[in-house]
Design an enzyme around this catalytic site. Sequence first.
Site, mmCIF file in Angstrom:
data_model
loop_
_atom_site.group_PDB
_atom_site.id
_atom_site.type_symbol
_atom_site.label_atom_id
_atom_site.label_comp_id
_atom_site.label_asym_id
_atom_site.label_seq_id
_atom_site.Cartn_x
_atom_site.Cartn_y
_atom_site.Cartn_z
ATOM 1 N N PRO A 20 -2.507 1.904 0.208
ATOM 2 C CA PRO A 20 -1.601 3.373 -0.327
ATOM 3 C C PRO A 20 -0.256 3.297 1.323
ATOM 4 C CG PRO A 20 -3.548 3.917 -0.989
ATOM 5 C CD PRO A 20 -3.825 2.814 -0.428
ATOM 6 N N CYS A 22 2.464 5.808 2.397
ATOM 7 C CA CYS A 22 3.530 6.899 2.087
ATOM 8 C C CYS A 22 4.972 6.826 2.284
ATOM 9 C CB CYS A 22 2.842 8.561 3.631
ATOM 10 S SG CYS A 22 1.160 8.939 2.749
ATOM 11 N N ALA A 56 -0.161 8.696 -0.888
ATOM 12 C CA ALA A 56 -1.140 9.952 -0.947
ATOM 13 C C ALA A 56 -0.561 10.679 -1.669
ATOM 14 C CB ALA A 56 -1.710 9.471 0.463
ATOM 15 N N GLN A 98 -3.706 7.076 -5.015
ATOM 16 C CA GLN A 98 -4.008 7.794 -3.719
ATOM 17 C C GLN A 98 -4.740 9.103 -3.893
ATOM 18 O OE1 GLN A 98 -3.526 7.445 0.018
ATOM 19 N NE2 GLN A 98 -5.741 6.694 0.029
ATOM 20 N N TYR A 180 -8.078 13.535 6.460
ATOM 21 C CA TYR A 180 -7.350 13.653 6.001
ATOM 22 C C TYR A 180 -8.341 14.926 5.373
ATOM 23 C CZ TYR A 180 -3.361 11.231 6.661
ATOM 24 O OH TYR A 180 -1.892 10.909 7.815
ATOM 25 N N ARG A 228 -11.791 6.055 0.065
ATOM 26 C CA ARG A 228 -11.634 4.828 1.277
ATOM 27 C C ARG A 228 -12.316 6.107 1.897
ATOM 28 N NH1 ARG A 228 -5.085 3.294 3.528
ATOM 29 N NH2 ARG A 228 -6.269 0.755 2.781
ATOM 30 N N LEU A 299 -4.661 -5.231 10.252
ATOM 31 C CA LEU A 299 -3.929 -6.568 10.469
ATOM 32 C C LEU A 299 -4.592 -7.570 10.299
ATOM 33 C CD1 LEU A 299 -3.891 -5.469 14.144
ATOM 34 C CD2 LEU A 299 -1.992 -5.994 12.500
ATOM 35 N N ARG A 322 1.484 -3.348 5.462
ATOM 36 C CA ARG A 322 2.927 -3.827 6.880
ATOM 37 C C ARG A 322 3.508 -4.838 5.947
ATOM 38 N NH1 ARG A 322 0.293 -0.296 10.262
ATOM 39 N NH2 ARG A 322 1.529 1.035 11.478
#
Length: 357
Positions: A20, A22, A56, A98, A180, A228, A299, A322
Amino acid sequence: MFDPITLRGTTFRNRLWVAPMCQYSVDREDGAPTDWHLVHLGALARGGAGAVISEATAVVPEGRISPQDTGLWNDEQVEAWKPVTAFVRGQGSVPGVQLAHAGRKASTFRPWSDVQGTVPASEGGWPTVAPSAVAFEGYDEPRELTHDEVVGLVEAFRSAARRSVEAGFELIELHAAHGYLLHQFLSPLSNQRTDEFGGSLENRARLLLDVVRAVRAEVGDGYPLLVRFSATDWAEGGWDEDDTATVAAWSREAGADFFDISTGGLVAGVSIPVGLGYQVRFAEHVRRQADVETGAVGLIVSARQADEVISSGQADVVLMAREFLRDPHFPLRAAAELGVELDYVPAQYQRAPFRVS
Protein backbone atom coordinates in the site's frame (compact mmCIF):
# COMPACT_ATOMS: atom_id res chain seq x y z
CA MET A 1 9.14 -15.55 -6.50
CA PHE A 2 7.08 -16.47 -9.56
CA ASP A 3 5.51 -19.54 -7.99
CA PRO A 4 1.80 -19.06 -7.24
CA ILE A 5 0.55 -18.89 -3.66
CA THR A 6 -2.97 -19.57 -2.40
CA LEU A 7 -4.66 -17.96 0.61
CA ARG A 8 -8.02 -19.51 1.40
CA GLY A 9 -9.85 -19.56 -1.94
CA THR A 10 -7.65 -17.07 -3.79
CA THR A 11 -4.60 -17.99 -5.86
CA PHE A 12 -2.06 -15.26 -6.61
CA ARG A 13 -0.05 -15.69 -9.80
CA ASN A 14 3.23 -14.81 -8.08
CA ARG A 15 4.72 -13.70 -4.78
CA LEU A 16 5.69 -10.18 -5.80
CA TRP A 17 2.99 -7.83 -4.53
CA VAL A 18 2.45 -4.07 -4.47
CA ALA A 19 2.54 -2.69 -0.93
CA PRO A 20 0.00 0.00 0.00
CA MET A 21 1.19 3.50 -0.91
CA CYS A 22 -0.77 6.60 0.06
CA GLN A 23 -1.42 8.90 -2.90
CA TYR A 24 -3.10 11.84 -1.12
CA SER A 25 -4.98 12.50 -4.36
CA VAL A 26 -8.70 12.57 -3.63
CA ASP A 27 -10.04 15.64 -5.42
CA ARG A 28 -13.08 16.65 -3.42
CA GLU A 29 -12.04 15.45 0.01
CA ASP A 30 -14.95 13.00 -0.06
CA GLY A 31 -12.88 9.83 0.21
CA ALA A 32 -13.71 8.61 -3.31
CA PRO A 33 -10.88 7.42 -5.59
CA THR A 34 -10.31 9.28 -8.86
CA ASP A 35 -8.88 8.63 -12.31
CA TRP A 36 -5.45 8.95 -10.70
CA HIS A 37 -6.12 5.83 -8.63
CA LEU A 38 -7.43 3.94 -11.66
CA VAL A 39 -4.34 4.70 -13.72
CA HIS A 40 -1.86 4.31 -10.86
CA LEU A 41 -3.16 1.01 -9.52
CA GLY A 42 -4.09 -0.27 -12.97
CA ALA A 43 -0.57 0.26 -14.27
CA LEU A 44 0.84 -1.75 -11.38
CA ALA A 45 -1.50 -4.64 -12.16
CA ARG A 46 -0.64 -4.46 -15.87
CA GLY A 47 3.03 -4.66 -14.88
CA GLY A 48 2.64 -8.19 -13.56
CA ALA A 49 2.21 -7.91 -9.79
CA GLY A 50 0.53 -10.82 -8.02
CA ALA A 51 -1.56 -8.48 -5.87
CA VAL A 52 -2.08 -4.74 -5.85
CA ILE A 53 -3.05 -3.41 -2.41
CA SER A 54 -4.55 0.06 -2.37
CA GLU A 55 -3.48 2.85 -0.07
CA ALA A 56 -4.58 3.15 3.56
CA THR A 57 -8.34 3.56 3.14
CA ALA A 58 -10.19 5.00 6.09
CA VAL A 59 -13.10 3.23 7.78
CA VAL A 60 -14.50 6.54 9.10
CA PRO A 61 -13.94 10.14 7.94
CA GLU A 62 -11.86 11.07 10.99
CA GLY A 63 -9.62 8.06 10.32
CA ARG A 64 -8.04 9.59 7.21
CA ILE A 65 -4.34 10.42 7.35
CA SER A 66 -5.02 13.53 5.27
CA PRO A 67 -8.18 15.18 3.91
CA GLN A 68 -7.13 13.84 0.49
CA ASP A 69 -7.21 10.15 1.48
CA THR A 70 -9.57 7.46 0.22
CA GLY A 71 -12.28 5.88 2.32
CA LEU A 72 -14.87 3.11 2.45
CA TRP A 73 -17.39 4.50 4.91
CA ASN A 74 -20.21 5.09 2.42
CA ASP A 75 -21.79 3.53 -0.65
CA GLU A 76 -20.71 6.32 -3.02
CA GLN A 77 -17.10 5.32 -2.36
CA VAL A 78 -18.00 1.71 -3.17
CA GLU A 79 -19.20 2.74 -6.61
CA ALA A 80 -16.08 4.84 -7.22
CA TRP A 81 -13.81 1.90 -6.39
CA LYS A 82 -15.55 -0.58 -8.71
CA PRO A 83 -13.83 0.50 -11.98
CA VAL A 84 -10.45 0.35 -10.24
CA THR A 85 -10.88 -3.16 -8.88
CA ALA A 86 -12.36 -4.37 -12.17
CA PHE A 87 -9.35 -3.16 -14.15
CA VAL A 88 -6.83 -4.62 -11.68
CA ARG A 89 -8.65 -7.96 -11.78
CA GLY A 90 -8.80 -7.82 -15.56
CA GLN A 91 -5.02 -7.62 -15.71
CA GLY A 92 -4.69 -10.86 -13.74
CA SER A 93 -3.76 -9.30 -10.42
CA VAL A 94 -5.68 -9.60 -7.14
CA PRO A 95 -7.12 -6.24 -6.04
CA GLY A 96 -6.63 -5.64 -2.33
CA VAL A 97 -7.53 -2.84 0.07
CA GLN A 98 -5.81 -1.73 3.25
CA LEU A 99 -8.43 -0.69 5.81
CA ALA A 100 -7.13 1.85 8.28
CA HIS A 101 -7.72 4.45 10.95
CA ALA A 102 -4.92 6.95 11.50
CA GLY A 103 -5.79 7.83 15.11
CA ARG A 104 -3.48 10.51 16.47
CA LYS A 105 -1.69 10.71 13.09
CA ALA A 106 -4.88 11.75 11.25
CA SER A 107 -5.80 15.15 9.79
CA THR A 108 -2.30 15.90 8.49
CA PHE A 109 -1.07 17.88 5.51
CA ARG A 110 0.05 16.02 2.41
CA PRO A 111 3.81 15.32 2.30
CA TRP A 112 4.37 17.83 -0.50
CA SER A 113 2.51 20.65 1.25
CA ASP A 114 4.40 23.78 2.23
CA VAL A 115 3.55 23.11 5.87
CA GLN A 116 3.43 19.91 7.90
CA GLY A 117 1.65 18.69 11.02
CA THR A 118 -2.05 18.77 11.89
CA VAL A 119 -4.45 20.44 9.47
CA PRO A 120 -6.55 23.04 11.34
CA ALA A 121 -10.33 22.98 11.12
CA SER A 122 -10.27 26.20 9.10
CA GLU A 123 -8.45 24.30 6.33
CA GLY A 124 -10.52 21.13 6.38
CA GLY A 125 -8.94 19.34 9.35
CA TRP A 126 -10.61 17.76 12.37
CA PRO A 127 -9.85 16.82 16.01
CA THR A 128 -7.99 13.52 16.30
CA VAL A 129 -8.56 10.56 18.61
CA ALA A 130 -6.29 7.90 20.10
CA PRO A 131 -6.13 5.24 22.80
CA SER A 132 -4.73 7.90 25.14
CA ALA A 133 -4.25 11.67 25.04
CA VAL A 134 -0.61 11.35 23.97
CA ALA A 135 0.43 13.33 20.90
CA PHE A 136 2.71 12.26 18.09
CA GLU A 137 5.62 14.68 17.97
CA GLY A 138 4.68 17.84 16.05
CA TYR A 139 0.96 16.98 15.89
CA ASP A 140 -1.99 18.17 17.98
CA GLU A 141 -2.84 16.28 21.14
CA PRO A 142 -5.58 13.71 20.43
CA ARG A 143 -8.67 13.09 22.52
CA GLU A 144 -8.75 9.75 24.34
CA LEU A 145 -11.42 7.47 22.91
CA THR A 146 -14.22 6.47 25.28
CA HIS A 147 -14.85 2.81 25.92
CA ASP A 148 -17.99 2.89 23.78
CA GLU A 149 -16.11 4.57 20.95
CA VAL A 150 -13.45 1.85 21.00
CA VAL A 151 -16.16 -0.80 20.78
CA GLY A 152 -17.76 1.18 17.94
CA LEU A 153 -14.55 1.04 15.92
CA VAL A 154 -15.03 -2.70 15.52
CA GLU A 155 -18.31 -2.07 13.74
CA ALA A 156 -16.65 0.59 11.57
CA PHE A 157 -14.07 -1.92 10.35
CA ARG A 158 -16.78 -4.55 9.86
CA SER A 159 -18.88 -2.18 7.74
CA ALA A 160 -15.84 -1.14 5.70
CA ALA A 161 -15.04 -4.81 5.10
CA ARG A 162 -18.54 -5.38 3.73
CA ARG A 163 -18.12 -2.39 1.43
CA SER A 164 -14.70 -3.69 0.36
CA VAL A 165 -16.29 -6.89 -0.93
CA GLU A 166 -19.07 -4.92 -2.63
CA ALA A 167 -16.44 -2.70 -4.29
CA GLY A 168 -14.73 -5.74 -5.83
CA PHE A 169 -11.70 -6.09 -3.60
CA GLU A 170 -10.59 -9.71 -3.19
CA LEU A 171 -8.23 -9.22 -0.27
CA ILE A 172 -8.35 -7.07 2.88
CA GLU A 173 -5.33 -5.94 4.87
CA LEU A 174 -5.86 -4.42 8.32
CA HIS A 175 -3.37 -1.63 9.00
CA ALA A 176 -1.86 -2.23 12.45
CA ALA A 177 1.49 -0.62 11.60
CA HIS A 178 3.32 2.68 11.11
CA GLY A 179 1.95 4.36 14.21
CA TYR A 180 -1.70 4.40 13.13
CA LEU A 181 -4.60 3.63 15.42
CA LEU A 182 -4.43 -0.17 15.75
CA HIS A 183 -0.66 0.10 16.26
CA GLN A 184 -1.26 2.87 18.82
CA PHE A 185 -3.38 0.42 20.82
CA LEU A 186 -0.71 -2.30 20.58
CA SER A 187 2.24 -0.25 21.82
CA PRO A 188 2.65 0.66 25.51
CA LEU A 189 4.30 3.90 24.38
CA SER A 190 0.99 5.23 23.05
CA ASN A 191 -1.57 3.17 24.98
CA GLN A 192 -1.87 4.22 28.62
CA ARG A 193 -5.45 3.09 29.13
CA THR A 194 -6.58 1.43 32.35
CA ASP A 195 -9.64 -0.39 30.98
CA GLU A 196 -9.71 -3.76 29.18
CA PHE A 197 -8.08 -2.16 26.10
CA GLY A 198 -4.90 -1.13 27.93
CA GLY A 199 -2.21 -2.52 30.22
CA SER A 200 -1.25 -6.12 29.45
CA LEU A 201 -0.33 -7.35 25.99
CA GLU A 202 -3.63 -9.26 25.88
CA ASN A 203 -5.56 -6.07 26.61
CA ARG A 204 -3.60 -3.92 24.17
CA ALA A 205 -4.21 -6.51 21.44
CA ARG A 206 -7.93 -6.78 22.23
CA LEU A 207 -9.12 -4.18 19.71
CA LEU A 208 -7.12 -5.68 16.85
CA LEU A 209 -8.33 -9.20 17.64
CA ASP A 210 -11.93 -8.00 17.92
CA VAL A 211 -11.55 -6.33 14.51
CA VAL A 212 -10.04 -9.48 12.97
CA ARG A 213 -12.92 -11.60 14.28
CA ALA A 214 -15.53 -9.10 13.11
CA VAL A 215 -14.05 -8.79 9.62
CA ARG A 216 -13.68 -12.56 9.27
CA ALA A 217 -17.32 -13.03 10.25
CA GLU A 218 -18.35 -10.38 7.72
CA VAL A 219 -16.37 -11.62 4.70
CA GLY A 220 -16.76 -15.37 5.29
CA ASP A 221 -14.34 -18.27 5.32
CA GLY A 222 -13.07 -18.09 1.73
CA TYR A 223 -11.71 -14.53 1.74
CA PRO A 224 -8.02 -13.67 2.38
CA LEU A 225 -7.42 -11.45 5.42
CA LEU A 226 -4.01 -9.89 6.10
CA VAL A 227 -2.65 -7.84 8.96
CA ARG A 228 0.21 -5.36 8.53
CA PHE A 229 2.37 -5.00 11.64
CA SER A 230 5.27 -2.77 12.52
CA ALA A 231 7.42 -5.43 14.14
CA THR A 232 9.26 -2.92 16.34
CA ASP A 233 8.90 0.68 17.47
CA TRP A 234 12.72 0.97 17.46
CA ALA A 235 12.30 2.51 20.91
CA GLU A 236 13.11 1.31 24.42
CA GLY A 237 10.05 0.01 26.22
CA GLY A 238 8.02 -0.17 23.01
CA TRP A 239 6.38 -2.84 20.91
CA ASP A 240 8.89 -5.39 19.57
CA GLU A 241 9.27 -8.43 17.34
CA ASP A 242 8.39 -10.91 20.09
CA ASP A 243 5.16 -9.04 20.82
CA THR A 244 4.46 -9.08 17.09
CA ALA A 245 4.98 -12.84 16.83
CA THR A 246 2.73 -13.44 19.81
CA VAL A 247 -0.10 -11.25 18.52
CA ALA A 248 0.29 -12.63 14.99
CA ALA A 249 -0.36 -16.11 16.37
CA TRP A 250 -3.41 -14.81 18.24
CA SER A 251 -4.59 -13.05 15.08
CA ARG A 252 -4.32 -16.26 13.08
CA GLU A 253 -6.52 -17.99 15.66
CA ALA A 254 -8.98 -15.09 15.34
CA GLY A 255 -9.19 -15.49 11.55
CA ALA A 256 -6.25 -13.72 9.88
CA ASP A 257 -4.27 -15.59 7.22
CA PHE A 258 -1.10 -13.68 6.49
CA PHE A 259 1.11 -10.99 8.01
CA ASP A 260 2.78 -8.10 6.19
CA ILE A 261 5.79 -7.12 8.32
CA SER A 262 7.15 -3.59 8.35
CA THR A 263 8.61 -1.54 11.22
CA GLY A 264 8.48 1.84 12.94
CA GLY A 265 6.23 4.85 12.65
CA LEU A 266 4.92 5.08 16.21
CA VAL A 267 7.42 7.58 17.61
CA ALA A 268 9.57 10.20 15.96
CA GLY A 269 13.32 10.67 16.32
CA VAL A 270 14.31 7.02 16.71
CA SER A 271 17.45 5.55 15.20
CA ILE A 272 16.65 3.02 12.45
CA PRO A 273 19.47 1.06 10.76
CA VAL A 274 18.12 1.53 7.24
CA GLY A 275 19.76 -0.55 4.52
CA LEU A 276 18.94 -3.05 1.81
CA GLY A 277 16.37 -5.50 3.13
CA TYR A 278 16.66 -4.11 6.65
CA GLN A 279 13.18 -5.34 7.66
CA VAL A 280 13.38 -8.84 6.19
CA ARG A 281 14.72 -10.34 9.41
CA PHE A 282 11.55 -9.29 11.20
CA ALA A 283 9.36 -11.07 8.67
CA GLU A 284 11.51 -14.16 9.14
CA HIS A 285 11.29 -13.90 12.94
CA VAL A 286 7.49 -13.66 12.94
CA ARG A 287 7.24 -16.44 10.36
CA ARG A 288 9.27 -18.85 12.46
CA GLN A 289 8.13 -17.86 15.95
CA ALA A 290 4.42 -17.71 15.17
CA ASP A 291 4.39 -20.38 12.45
CA VAL A 292 2.52 -18.09 10.07
CA GLU A 293 2.96 -16.93 6.48
CA THR A 294 4.57 -13.51 6.15
CA GLY A 295 5.47 -10.86 3.62
CA ALA A 296 8.71 -8.90 3.71
CA VAL A 297 8.99 -5.24 2.72
CA GLY A 298 11.56 -2.46 2.89
CA LEU A 299 14.39 -1.60 0.48
CA ILE A 300 14.02 -4.74 -1.57
CA VAL A 301 15.14 -3.34 -4.91
CA SER A 302 16.31 -6.10 -7.26
CA ALA A 303 15.02 -9.32 -8.76
CA ARG A 304 17.73 -11.51 -7.24
CA GLN A 305 17.38 -9.94 -3.82
CA ALA A 306 13.61 -10.47 -3.86
CA ASP A 307 13.93 -14.03 -5.11
CA GLU A 308 16.45 -14.86 -2.39
CA VAL A 309 14.04 -13.68 0.31
CA ILE A 310 11.52 -16.25 -0.92
CA SER A 311 13.85 -19.11 -1.84
CA SER A 312 15.71 -18.90 1.47
CA GLY A 313 12.49 -19.18 3.47
CA GLN A 314 12.75 -15.76 5.09
CA ALA A 315 9.25 -14.84 3.91
CA ASP A 316 6.49 -16.18 1.69
CA VAL A 317 5.88 -13.00 -0.30
CA VAL A 318 7.86 -9.87 -1.14
CA LEU A 319 6.00 -6.56 -1.12
CA MET A 320 7.50 -3.55 -2.84
CA ALA A 321 6.51 0.11 -2.89
CA ARG A 322 9.09 2.60 -4.16
CA GLU A 323 10.53 0.16 -6.69
CA PHE A 324 7.08 -0.14 -8.25
CA LEU A 325 6.88 3.66 -8.47
CA ARG A 326 10.17 3.67 -10.33
CA ASP A 327 9.10 0.84 -12.63
CA PRO A 328 5.49 -0.39 -12.68
CA HIS A 329 6.68 -3.31 -14.85
CA PHE A 330 9.21 -4.52 -12.31
CA PRO A 331 7.79 -8.10 -12.19
CA LEU A 332 8.08 -8.49 -15.97
CA ARG A 333 11.66 -7.20 -15.92
CA ALA A 334 12.48 -9.41 -12.92
CA ALA A 335 11.20 -12.49 -14.71
CA ALA A 336 13.40 -11.70 -17.71
CA GLU A 337 16.41 -11.27 -15.45
CA LEU A 338 15.76 -14.57 -13.68
CA GLY A 339 15.02 -16.45 -16.90
CA VAL A 340 11.38 -17.12 -16.01
CA GLU A 341 8.86 -17.32 -18.87
CA LEU A 342 5.54 -15.66 -18.06
CA ASP A 343 2.26 -16.03 -19.91
CA TYR A 344 0.87 -12.70 -18.70
CA VAL A 345 2.98 -10.14 -20.52
CA PRO A 346 0.37 -7.78 -22.04
CA ALA A 347 -0.06 -8.49 -25.75
CA GLN A 348 0.02 -4.76 -26.44
CA TYR A 349 3.61 -4.61 -25.08
CA GLN A 350 5.09 -7.71 -26.70
CA ARG A 351 6.84 -5.65 -29.39
CA ALA A 352 9.08 -4.36 -26.62
CA PRO A 353 10.33 -7.52 -24.85
CA PHE A 354 11.51 -7.14 -21.28
CA ARG A 355 15.11 -8.09 -22.00
CA VAL A 356 18.04 -7.84 -19.62
CA SER A 357 20.61 -5.44 -21.08
